[in-house]
Design a protein around this motif. Sequence first.
Motif, PDB file in Angstrom:
ATOM      1  N   ILE A   1       0.850  -0.976   0.030  1.00 52.30           N
ATOM      2  CA  ILE A   1       0.059  -0.009  -0.079  1.00 52.30           C
ATOM      3  C   ILE A   1       0.877   1.485   0.044  1.00 52.30           C
ATOM      4  CG2 ILE A   1      -1.841   1.406   1.371  1.00 52.30           C
ATOM      5  CD1 ILE A   1      -2.975  -1.330   2.247  1.00 52.30           C
ATOM      6  N   ILE A   2       1.805   1.340   0.922  1.00 52.72           N
ATOM      7  CA  ILE A   2       2.822   2.421   0.854  1.00 52.72           C
ATOM      8  C   ILE A   2       3.668   2.468  -0.450  1.00 52.72           C
ATOM      9  CG2 ILE A   2       4.745   3.499   2.205  1.00 52.72           C
ATOM     10  CD1 ILE A   2       3.519   2.421   4.827  1.00 52.72           C
ATOM     11  N   GLY A   3       4.165   1.491  -0.889  1.00 44.93           N
ATOM     12  CA  GLY A   3       4.996   1.345  -1.977  1.00 44.93           C
ATOM     13  C   GLY A   3       4.250   2.075  -3.322  1.00 44.93           C
ATOM     14  N   ASN A   4       3.124   1.300  -3.600  1.00 49.92           N
ATOM     15  CA  ASN A   4       2.147   1.434  -4.642  1.00 49.92           C
ATOM     16  C   ASN A   4       1.540   2.712  -4.655  1.00 49.92           C
ATOM     17  OD1 ASN A   4       1.294   0.841  -7.437  1.00 49.92           O
ATOM     18  ND2 ASN A   4      -0.549   0.037  -6.308  1.00 49.92           N
ATOM     19  N   GLY A   5       1.245   3.229  -3.255  1.00 45.72           N
ATOM     20  CA  GLY A   5       0.284   4.444  -3.372  1.00 45.72           C
ATOM     21  C   GLY A   5       1.256   5.526  -2.936  1.00 45.72           C
ATOM     22  N   VAL A   6       2.486   5.653  -2.643  1.00 44.28           N
ATOM     23  CA  VAL A   6       3.025   6.720  -2.177  1.00 44.28           C
ATOM     24  C   VAL A   6       4.653   6.832  -2.902  1.00 44.28           C
ATOM     25  CG1 VAL A   6       4.088   8.404  -0.384  1.00 44.28           C
ATOM     26  CG2 VAL A   6       1.932   7.092  -0.038  1.00 44.28           C
ATOM     27  N   LEU A   7       5.130   5.615  -2.662  1.00 43.06           N
ATOM     28  CA  LEU A   7       6.585   5.681  -3.091  1.00 43.06           C
ATOM     29  C   LEU A   7       6.655   5.649  -4.741  1.00 43.06           C
ATOM     30  CD1 LEU A   7       8.500   3.174  -0.509  1.00 43.06           C
ATOM     31  CD2 LEU A   7       8.384   5.625  -0.743  1.00 43.06           C
ATOM     32  N   ALA A   8       5.743   4.780  -5.204  1.00 37.91           N
ATOM     33  CA  ALA A   8       5.673   4.816  -6.709  1.00 37.91           C
ATOM     34  C   ALA A   8       5.585   6.241  -7.201  1.00 37.91           C
ATOM     35  CB  ALA A   8       4.725   4.018  -7.207  1.00 37.91           C
ATOM     36  N   ALA A   9       4.892   6.924  -6.881  1.00 35.25           N
ATOM     37  CA  ALA A   9       4.439   8.455  -7.186  1.00 35.25           C
ATOM     38  C   ALA A   9       5.748   9.320  -6.888  1.00 35.25           C
ATOM     39  CB  ALA A   9       3.112   8.800  -6.580  1.00 35.25           C
ATOM     40  N   LEU A  10       6.556   9.062  -5.861  1.00 41.64           N
ATOM     41  CA  LEU A  10       7.643  10.089  -5.429  1.00 41.64           C
ATOM     42  C   LEU A  10       8.418  10.739  -6.551  1.00 41.64           C
ATOM     43  CD1 LEU A  10       8.351  11.292  -3.024  1.00 41.64           C
ATOM     44  CD2 LEU A  10       9.913   9.603  -2.595  1.00 41.64           C
ATOM     45  N   PRO A  11       8.903   9.887  -7.661  1.00 39.91           N
ATOM     46  CA  PRO A  11       9.766  10.332  -8.670  1.00 39.91           C
ATOM     47  C   PRO A  11       8.820  11.482  -9.517  1.00 39.91           C
ATOM     48  CG  PRO A  11       9.950   7.902  -8.750  1.00 39.91           C
ATOM     49  CD  PRO A  11       8.991   8.253  -7.858  1.00 39.91           C
ATOM     50  N   PHE A  12       7.498  11.415  -9.482  1.00 44.24           N
ATOM     51  CA  PHE A  12       6.877  12.260 -10.275  1.00 44.24           C
ATOM     52  C   PHE A  12       6.602  13.686  -9.408  1.00 44.24           C
ATOM     53  CE2 PHE A  12       5.899   8.336 -11.678  1.00 44.24           C
ATOM     54  CZ  PHE A  12       5.994   8.353 -12.906  1.00 44.24           C
ATOM     55  N   TYR A  13       7.023  13.580  -8.220  1.00 45.87           N
ATOM     56  CA  TYR A  13       7.176  15.082  -7.487  1.00 45.87           C
ATOM     57  C   TYR A  13       8.136  15.795  -8.185  1.00 45.87           C
ATOM     58  CZ  TYR A  13       7.972  18.302  -3.594  1.00 45.87           C
ATOM     59  OH  TYR A  13       8.005  19.228  -2.761  1.00 45.87           O
ATOM     60  N   TYR A  14       9.290  15.053  -8.895  1.00 43.06           N
ATOM     61  CA  TYR A  14      10.311  15.924  -9.223  1.00 43.06           C
ATOM     62  C   TYR A  14      10.348  15.797 -10.805  1.00 43.06           C
ATOM     63  CZ  TYR A  14      12.169  15.388  -4.632  1.00 43.06           C
ATOM     64  OH  TYR A  14      12.494  15.128  -3.346  1.00 43.06           O
ATOM     65  N   LEU A  15       9.681  14.925 -11.422  1.00 38.49           N
ATOM     66  CA  LEU A  15       9.775  15.086 -12.783  1.00 38.49           C
ATOM     67  C   LEU A  15       8.397  15.682 -13.441  1.00 38.49           C
ATOM     68  CD1 LEU A  15      10.220  10.989 -13.330  1.00 38.49           C
ATOM     69  CD2 LEU A  15      11.954  12.720 -13.795  1.00 38.49           C
ATOM     70  N   ILE A  16       7.355  15.728 -12.716  1.00 39.08           N
ATOM     71  CA  ILE A  16       6.379  16.341 -13.172  1.00 39.08           C
ATOM     72  C   ILE A  16       6.090  17.680 -12.548  1.00 39.08           C
ATOM     73  CG2 ILE A  16       3.852  16.551 -13.766  1.00 39.08           C
ATOM     74  CD1 ILE A  16       4.034  13.307 -14.569  1.00 39.08           C
ATOM     75  N   SER A  17       5.717  17.477 -11.125  1.00 41.23           N
ATOM     76  CA  SER A  17       5.091  18.698 -10.371  1.00 41.23           C
ATOM     77  C   SER A  17       5.008  18.302  -8.889  1.00 41.23           C
ATOM     78  CB  SER A  17       4.378  19.706 -10.877  1.00 41.23           C
ATOM     79  OG  SER A  17       2.996  19.387 -10.768  1.00 41.23           O
ATOM     80  N   PRO A  18       5.324  18.953  -7.672  1.00 49.31           N
ATOM     81  CA  PRO A  18       4.657  18.578  -6.676  1.00 49.31           C
ATOM     82  C   PRO A  18       2.876  18.691  -6.617  1.00 49.31           C
ATOM     83  CG  PRO A  18       6.243  20.256  -6.409  1.00 49.31           C
ATOM     84  CD  PRO A  18       5.937  20.164  -7.894  1.00 49.31           C
TER      85      PRO A  18
ATOM     86  N   PHE B   1       1.293  17.457  -8.967  1.00 50.02           N
ATOM     87  CA  PHE B   1       0.920  16.115  -9.510  1.00 50.02           C
ATOM     88  C   PHE B   1       0.979  15.276  -8.566  1.00 50.02           C
ATOM     89  CE2 PHE B   1       1.627  12.110 -11.387  1.00 50.02           C
ATOM     90  CZ  PHE B   1       0.773  11.992 -12.426  1.00 50.02           C
ATOM     91  N   PHE B   2       2.023  15.130  -7.843  1.00 45.72           N
ATOM     92  CA  PHE B   2       2.236  14.290  -6.866  1.00 45.72           C
ATOM     93  C   PHE B   2       1.182  14.447  -5.602  1.00 45.72           C
ATOM     94  CE2 PHE B   2       4.041  13.161  -2.500  1.00 45.72           C
ATOM     95  CZ  PHE B   2       4.244  11.882  -2.576  1.00 45.72           C
ATOM     96  N   ILE B   3       0.772  15.351  -5.186  1.00 38.75           N
ATOM     97  CA  ILE B   3      -0.196  15.560  -4.278  1.00 38.75           C
ATOM     98  C   ILE B   3      -1.640  15.062  -4.760  1.00 38.75           C
ATOM     99  CG2 ILE B   3      -1.370  17.281  -2.745  1.00 38.75           C
ATOM    100  CD1 ILE B   3       1.597  18.889  -2.606  1.00 38.75           C
ATOM    101  N   GLY B   4      -1.694  15.491  -6.048  1.00 37.52           N
ATOM    102  CA  GLY B   4      -3.055  15.026  -6.483  1.00 37.52           C
ATOM    103  C   GLY B   4      -3.381  13.784  -6.737  1.00 37.52           C
ATOM    104  N   ALA B   5      -2.009  12.841  -6.996  1.00 33.69           N
ATOM    105  CA  ALA B   5      -2.288  11.441  -7.439  1.00 33.69           C
ATOM    106  C   ALA B   5      -2.103  10.431  -6.308  1.00 33.69           C
ATOM    107  CB  ALA B   5      -1.008  11.282  -8.502  1.00 33.69           C
ATOM    108  N   VAL B   6      -1.556  10.932  -5.016  1.00 28.99           N
ATOM    109  CA  VAL B   6      -1.235  10.054  -3.865  1.00 28.99           C
ATOM    110  C   VAL B   6      -2.717   9.588  -3.470  1.00 28.99           C
ATOM    111  CG1 VAL B   6      -0.350   9.896  -1.615  1.00 28.99           C
ATOM    112  CG2 VAL B   6       0.977  10.754  -3.408  1.00 28.99           C
ATOM    113  N   PRO B   7      -3.614  10.570  -3.250  1.00 31.50           N
ATOM    114  CA  PRO B   7      -4.947   9.942  -2.465  1.00 31.50           C
ATOM    115  C   PRO B   7      -5.530   8.892  -3.467  1.00 31.50           C
ATOM    116  CG  PRO B   7      -4.928  12.426  -2.488  1.00 31.50           C
ATOM    117  CD  PRO B   7      -3.606  11.676  -3.391  1.00 31.50           C
ATOM    118  N   ASN B   8      -5.517   9.280  -4.865  1.00 32.92           N
ATOM    119  CA  ASN B   8      -6.278   7.946  -5.642  1.00 32.92           C
ATOM    120  C   ASN B   8      -5.366   6.740  -5.697  1.00 32.92           C
ATOM    121  OD1 ASN B   8      -6.452   6.891  -8.792  1.00 32.92           O
ATOM    122  ND2 ASN B   8      -8.486   7.546  -7.893  1.00 32.92           N
ATOM    123  N   LEU B   9      -4.228   6.667  -5.676  1.00 35.69           N
ATOM    124  CA  LEU B   9      -3.100   5.785  -5.636  1.00 35.69           C
ATOM    125  C   LEU B   9      -3.270   4.894  -4.399  1.00 35.69           C
ATOM    126  CD1 LEU B   9      -0.097   7.070  -7.539  1.00 35.69           C
ATOM    127  CD2 LEU B   9      -1.772   5.623  -8.536  1.00 35.69           C
TER     128      LEU B   9
END
Length: 164
Positions: free
Chosen positions: A107-124, A126-134
């Motif tokens: 749950i943590i890996g797929n829901g939070v850690l997998a989205a972490l690179p996108f904090y830097y690659l796309i935008s913070p 995007f990360f904040i918006g994606a994490v709850p759904n993930l």
Amino acid sequence: MRVSTLKQIILTALVAAICVIGSFIKIPGFMATAALDSAPALISVAFLPPLYSGFASGIGHLATALTSGFPSGPFHLLIAFEMMLITYIFNVLHRSGYNMLKWIFFIIGNGVLAALPFYYLISPAFFIGAVPNLVIASVINAVLAAMALPIIEKVFLEGKVSKI
């Protein structure tokens, strides 16, 4: 090719196909592609080695991305690799007997850690918006797999199906 290797490849293909079917069942969200593509790969830890269940999970994500129109473009290859790695570790934890830790990790890996690179690659944002759904999608996939996994393991323990 050994018979057991052929069985592993066939079972991996079958699990990947079920992951693809799960990719059509979307979990609605604002900024992320989420579907029931992980549950079959999580269930496959009962009978597949870590690399094979991880591979099926990666295929499942690529199918979800394809059926969603590849909204994150080539980044989906990175996500597929992350899914493969997360499922691989989940399988290793399962085989090592860490029954509660494997679910928390997923749950943590797929829901939070997998989205972490996108904090830097796309935008913070995007990360904040994606994490709850993930996280919600990860919990749903984990709950479905947690319900089915004991049944699948029982079938293998009773010897009704030969373990690979």
